[in-house]
Design a protein around this motif. Structure first.
Motif, PDB file in Angstrom:
ATOM      1  N   VAL A  80       0.869  -1.177   0.000  1.00 19.24           N
ATOM      2  CA  VAL A  80       0.000   0.000   0.000  1.00 19.24           C
ATOM      3  C   VAL A  80       0.907   1.229   0.000  1.00 19.24           C
ATOM      4  CG1 VAL A  80      -1.780   1.262   1.254  1.00 19.24           C
ATOM      5  CG2 VAL A  80      -1.816  -1.234   1.200  1.00 19.24           C
ATOM      6  N   ASP A  81       0.922   1.915  -1.132  1.00 16.46           N
ATOM      7  CA  ASP A  81       1.707   3.131  -1.266  1.00 16.46           C
ATOM      8  C   ASP A  81       1.010   4.067  -2.244  1.00 16.46           C
ATOM      9  OD1 ASP A  81       2.261   2.061  -3.779  1.00 16.46           O
ATOM     10  OD2 ASP A  81       4.303   1.496  -3.287  1.00 16.46           O
ATOM     11  N   GLU A  82       1.688   5.110  -2.655  1.00 17.47           N
ATOM     12  CA  GLU A  82       1.041   6.109  -3.505  1.00 17.47           C
ATOM     13  C   GLU A  82       0.695   5.590  -4.897  1.00 17.47           C
ATOM     14  OE1 GLU A  82       5.351   6.416  -3.154  1.00 17.47           O
ATOM     15  OE2 GLU A  82       3.908   7.012  -1.666  1.00 17.47           O
ATOM     16  N   SER A  96      -0.558   2.482  -5.475  1.00 16.28           N
ATOM     17  CA  SER A  96      -1.568   1.416  -5.372  1.00 16.28           C
ATOM     18  C   SER A  96      -2.881   1.783  -6.049  1.00 16.28           C
ATOM     19  CB  SER A  96      -1.851   1.080  -3.915  1.00 16.28           C
ATOM     20  OG  SER A  96      -0.694   0.651  -3.264  1.00 16.28           O
ATOM     21  N   ALA A  97      -3.370   2.981  -5.810  1.00 15.93           N
ATOM     22  CA  ALA A  97      -4.657   3.389  -6.380  1.00 15.93           C
ATOM     23  C   ALA A  97      -4.604   3.414  -7.901  1.00 15.93           C
ATOM     24  CB  ALA A  97      -5.067   4.753  -5.841  1.00 15.93           C
ATOM     25  N   ALA A 112     -11.130  -6.207  -0.644  1.00 17.72           N
ATOM     26  CA  ALA A 112      -9.778  -5.766  -0.300  1.00 17.72           C
ATOM     27  C   ALA A 112      -9.535  -6.067   1.167  1.00 17.72           C
ATOM     28  CB  ALA A 112      -9.609  -4.278  -0.578  1.00 17.72           C
ATOM     29  N   TYR A 168      -6.230  -6.093   4.240  1.00 18.30           N
ATOM     30  CA  TYR A 168      -4.922  -5.499   4.507  1.00 18.30           C
ATOM     31  C   TYR A 168      -4.224  -6.233   5.634  1.00 18.30           C
ATOM     32  CZ  TYR A 168      -6.887  -1.878   1.619  1.00 18.30           C
ATOM     33  OH  TYR A 168      -7.460  -1.219   0.570  1.00 18.30           O
ATOM     34  N   LEU A 188       2.696  -2.123   5.077  1.00 14.55           N
ATOM     35  CA  LEU A 188       1.275  -2.386   4.925  1.00 14.55           C
ATOM     36  C   LEU A 188       1.044  -2.963   3.532  1.00 14.55           C
ATOM     37  CD1 LEU A 188      -1.526  -2.213   6.192  1.00 14.55           C
ATOM     38  CD2 LEU A 188      -1.730   0.080   5.210  1.00 14.55           C
ATOM     39  N   THR A 189       0.388  -4.108   3.478  1.00 12.97           N
ATOM     40  CA  THR A 189       0.174  -4.819   2.226  1.00 12.97           C
ATOM     41  C   THR A 189      -1.322  -5.026   2.012  1.00 12.97           C
ATOM     42  OG1 THR A 189       2.274  -5.959   2.532  1.00 12.97           O
ATOM     43  CG2 THR A 189       0.746  -6.933   0.980  1.00 12.97           C
ATOM     44  N   GLY A 190      -1.750  -4.836   0.781  1.00  5.54           N
ATOM     45  CA  GLY A 190      -3.147  -5.052   0.429  1.00  5.54           C
ATOM     46  C   GLY A 190      -3.308  -6.324  -0.381  1.00  5.54           C
ATOM     47  N   TYR A 250      -6.002  -7.925  -2.857  1.00  6.24           N
ATOM     48  CA  TYR A 250      -7.152  -7.473  -3.637  1.00  6.24           C
ATOM     49  C   TYR A 250      -7.696  -8.622  -4.477  1.00  6.24           C
ATOM     50  CZ  TYR A 250      -4.889  -3.128  -2.349  1.00  6.24           C
ATOM     51  OH  TYR A 250      -4.296  -2.119  -1.640  1.00  6.24           O
TER      52      TYR A 250
END
Length: 104
Positions: free
Chosen positions: A47-49, A51-52, A68, A70, A95-97, A99
């Motif tokens: 999860v970082d900038e 990811s989205a 999702a 986490y 932090l890991t997502g 999905y």
């Protein structure tokens, strides 16, 4: 084959390299799964900038984000004093997502 490559050969090599890089990317994996006709696609990303952006690119292929979750992946270190007792704990991690996508 000559010692030097022509411009066409260089361009073809760059195109092959770009294709391989895309195939190894999260969006490349999602594209391959969609083309195979898979019903579900799961991916784990930090999860970082970025990811989205990656998630929106995957949805643009035709996947729908179903779930999702986490998790905080801990990486830490501890030190002991001379008696063997715990003296300090230094915690770190990422932090890991996770999905899960499905076809609409």
């Amino acid at each position: 084959m000559g010692l030097f490559k022509s411009e066409e050969e260089k361009a073809a090599a760059r195109a092959r390299s770009a294709q391989k890089k895309f195939a190894r990317s999260p969006v490349g994996h999602a594209t391959a799964a969609h083309e195979r006709g898979d019903a579900l696609f799961q991916i784990v990303l930090p999860v970082d900038e970025s990811s989205a952006l990656i998630l929106s690119q995957i949805e643009a292929i035709g996947w729908y984000l179903e779930h999702a979750g986490y998790a905080f992946i801990v990486s830490g270190a501890s030190t002991t004093n001379g008696d063997g007792a715990l003296a300090d704990v230094y915690m770190g991690g990422e932090l890991t997502g996770v999905y899960l996508f499905r076809r609409p």
